[in-house]
Scaffold this motif. Structure first.
Motif: not given
Length: 109
Positions: A20-25, A27-31
């Motif tokens: 999920r962290c990989d997906q968020l990185n 698809s978002t600016d979460a880093d």
């Protein structure tokens, strides 16, 4: 629950967090910098803060540490639940990661 059942459930949980962290990185600016060492995943954020999820094999628990505090989870046969509040693991992970990343992010089973 047997030790093998615990290990399988806990390892699945850690793998889902990493994925999920990989997906968020992507698809978002979460880093979110996520690193896994054995039974522990560390999520590091741009401000230097961290959320840590680690396995407590002797207790058959998963522990989460964040700015908001420390939490202990046991599997109830369906989901991981906080041993004090009964909160579901992904609810707390979502709230903690969103706080550290300073943006709304969602984790789920």
């Amino acid at each position: 629950m047997t030790d093998l059942e615990y290990q399988n459930l806990a390892e699945t949980l850690l793998a889902r967090i990493e994925a999920r962290c990989d997906q968020l990185n992507e698809s978002t600016d979460a880093d979110i910098d996520n690193q896994r060492v054995g039974g522990m995943v560390t999520l590091a954020f741009a401000d230097g803060s961290q959320v840590i999820v680690n396995l407590q094999k002797p207790l058959q628990e998963v522990w989460l540490a964040a700015r908001s505090g420390g939490y202990h989870y046991r599997h109830d046969g369906q989901v991981w639940r906080d041993t004090k509040t009964n909160e579901e693991f992904y609810e707390r992970l979502t709230a903690s990661v969103s706080e550290h990343a300073r943006m709304p992010l969602v984790f789920s089973a």
